[in-house]
Motif scaffolding. Sequence first.
Motif, short mmCIF file in Angstrom:
data_model
loop_
_atom_site.label_atom_id
_atom_site.label_comp_id
_atom_site.label_asym_id
_atom_site.label_seq_id
_atom_site.Cartn_x
_atom_site.Cartn_y
_atom_site.Cartn_z
N ASN A 65 -11.49 6.87 -4.68
CA ASN A 65 -11.89 5.50 -4.32
C ASN A 65 -13.33 5.22 -4.75
N ARG A 66 -14.20 6.18 -4.49
CA ARG A 66 -15.61 6.00 -4.86
C ARG A 66 -15.79 5.99 -6.38
N ARG A 68 -13.84 4.81 -8.61
CA ARG A 68 -13.53 3.48 -9.15
C ARG A 68 -14.70 2.52 -8.95
N THR A 69 -15.41 2.68 -7.84
CA THR A 69 -16.55 1.81 -7.55
C THR A 69 -17.75 2.15 -8.43
N ARG A 72 -17.75 1.10 -12.15
CA ARG A 72 -18.20 -0.26 -12.45
C ARG A 72 -19.72 -0.35 -12.43
N GLN A 73 -20.35 0.38 -11.51
CA GLN A 73 -21.81 0.35 -11.42
C GLN A 73 -22.45 0.98 -12.65
#
Length: 292
Positions: A65-66, A68-69, A72-73
């Motif tokens: 989950n992290r 995927r975040t 993007r960053q």
Amino acid sequence: MDPATESFVAHRNLLFTIAYELLGSAADAEDVLQETWLRWVGVELETVRDHRAYLIRITSRQALNRLRTVGRQRETYVGQWLPEPLLTTPDVAEDVELADSVSMAMLLVLETLKPTERAVFVLRDVFALEYDEIAQAVDKSPEAVRQIAHRARSHVAARRPRGVVSPTEAKGALTAFRRAVETGDIQSFLDMLAPDVVLIGDGGGVKQAVLNPIVGADRVGRILSAGIPQYVGALTTELIHLNGAPGLLLRLDGEIEQVMAFHMLDGQITGMYVVRNPHKLERLEQETTLLR
């Protein structure tokens, strides 16, 4: 300790290693472990047959989950992104497969995988989990996981640097660079550069670093010839175990200025990785234990 805490502590280094390999960031891996702990203490332990497998499943899901975040960053990261380096214990290098999997070169290859591909590859090829276990962690069918693993394996094989780096060779190259910084005589180090050597620097927009990969011995040599003389006599250097392999830590006025790692092939330096972003150097005062 209560049973939940005892199990978590017993497997913590393993869980951290999994999260770090999935994320390339110790800070993010620590956050994942915190999230794992919060979910673990809410589990009815009498219903869990295998604590290790269950903890791995929670950690993998949270890391995915992290991932995927942060993916993007990282698209807006200033300059080149390199993994957060770790000061590892000497025994990590003794596990050749583990050391290779956490090397700068390999973690950069893993960055090119899609999140689920990365999770499947790491859990299967590094930690040897069964397809059924991985399927539960990534919410896919075992057959789908097999296909993802095959695709990810092919992707990694096509992009991973050739050859296995000898610790002796790497230490020799780092010693040559160390000598160049201490004396200003860099020719013996430049002679070790492969014609197609690649220099990657990570300053994170905070410290000066090359914004794009520099390719070729001539171009890399010019940059080093211009930069190293400025620091002769000012930097102190220390050979360390960096991500399971020999690395070099450089200090300026007692503060960590940067770390370096090399990839080598047939005695020549093919890859140079320089991390200067201070936010990524905070863990280098203490060793990190990695486990499979």
